[in-house]
Design a protein around this motif. Structure first.
Motif, PDB file in Angstrom:
ATOM      1  N   UNK A 164      27.510   9.827 -42.444  1.00  0.00           N
ATOM      2  CA  UNK A 164      26.516  10.543 -43.561  1.00  0.00           C
ATOM      3  C   UNK A 164      27.740  11.128 -44.678  1.00  0.00           C
ATOM      4  N   UNK A 165      27.369  11.342 -45.901  1.00  0.00           N
ATOM      5  CA  UNK A 165      28.248  11.989 -46.942  1.00  0.00           C
ATOM      6  C   UNK A 165      27.793  13.406 -47.118  1.00  0.00           C
ATOM      7  N   UNK A 166      26.576  13.779 -46.275  1.00  0.00           N
ATOM      8  CA  UNK A 166      25.881  15.174 -46.519  1.00  0.00           C
ATOM      9  C   UNK A 166      26.307  16.102 -45.398  1.00  0.00           C
ATOM     10  N   UNK A 167      27.135  17.048 -45.422  1.00  0.00           N
ATOM     11  CA  UNK A 167      27.754  17.986 -44.501  1.00  0.00           C
ATOM     12  C   UNK A 167      26.497  18.631 -43.721  1.00  0.00           C
ATOM     13  N   UNK A 168      25.371  19.330 -44.556  1.00  0.00           N
ATOM     14  CA  UNK A 168      24.405  19.982 -43.814  1.00  0.00           C
ATOM     15  C   UNK A 168      23.632  18.990 -42.862  1.00  0.00           C
TER      16      UNK A 168
END
Length: 222
Positions: A164-168
């Motif tokens: 994923x590119x989304x840290x959260x």
């Protein structure tokens, strides 16, 4: 954003029926549907008893097609809800002449109806929508319901590969895997600098050109 229906969609879908599995839609209610089991017979579908790997949300099929090309002795099932999108994945795989991949046109929430317990060797979650709002948690592909599904589908020792590119969303997923008793390993925030055997998705190639490094992990069922 609403995706515009492709021209000649039904005609295009009719030409890729050899690549496509369209599950029964006789029961719309998910809770009722998953109680009425109609398990896929993978031996019949593929004509062999090779290991089965699953991608949930395959998009245009770039990742799973490349995996199938590199691993002819593994069978791949790729799930995608949108007909507009899955038709492109089927056409791509068909042009490659691949016999070890099938696409399932369905929402992932219906998969317990069709996938038997402990029948899958590996699962891939590539750049799933993060649904960042708290009210959207039920749509995340690593929420409690999906985690129970993955744990059910996987053989002991089977793995979930997530990118994923989304840290959260990555941090949320990491916590979820630990919560459900998976052993999380090969955690990286610089996927392309890591030694994980990595097949790039369309999104990854785009991020790579921009100098962005996505997050990745492997979670093993104990």
């Amino acid at each position: 954003m609403r995706i515009r229906r492709k021209k000649h969609l039904q005609e295009r879908l009719s030409k890729v029926t050899d690549m496509l599995i369209v599950p029964d839609r006789d029961i719309v209610n998910v809770k009722l549907a998953i109680q009425d089991k109609k398990y896929f017979d993978f031996n019949k579908i593929f004509g062999n008893d090779n290991p089965i790997e699953l991608e949930v949300g395959c998009g245009k099929g770039g990742f799973i097609v490349e995996k199938a090309k590199l691993n002819p002795n593994i069978n791949f099932i790729a799930v995608e809800l949108l007909e507009n999108i899955i038709v492109m994945a089927c056409e791509f795989a068909q042009k490659q002449g691949l016999k070890n991949i099938k696409f399932v046109n369905s929402g992932a929430e219906y998969m317990p109806r069709y996938i038997k317990e402990e029948s899958i060797d590996n699962i891939y979650l590539n750049f799933s929508p993060p649904f960042p709002k708290t009210t959207q948690e039920s749509r995340r592909l690593t929420n409690d319901n999906y985690m129970n599904d993955y744990k059910s589908f996987l053989k002991v020792g089977g793995t979930v590969f997530q990118k994923t590119d989304d840290e959260e969303f990555f941090n949320y997923s990491f916590t979820q895997f630990e919560k459900f008793g998976f052993e999380v390993e090969n955690v990286t925030k610089k996927l392309h600098e890591n030694t994980i055997d990595n097949v790039e998705t369309e999104y990854e190639k785009m991020f790579k050109k921009k100098g962005m490094l996505p997050f990745g992990l492997i979670a093993k069922k104990l």
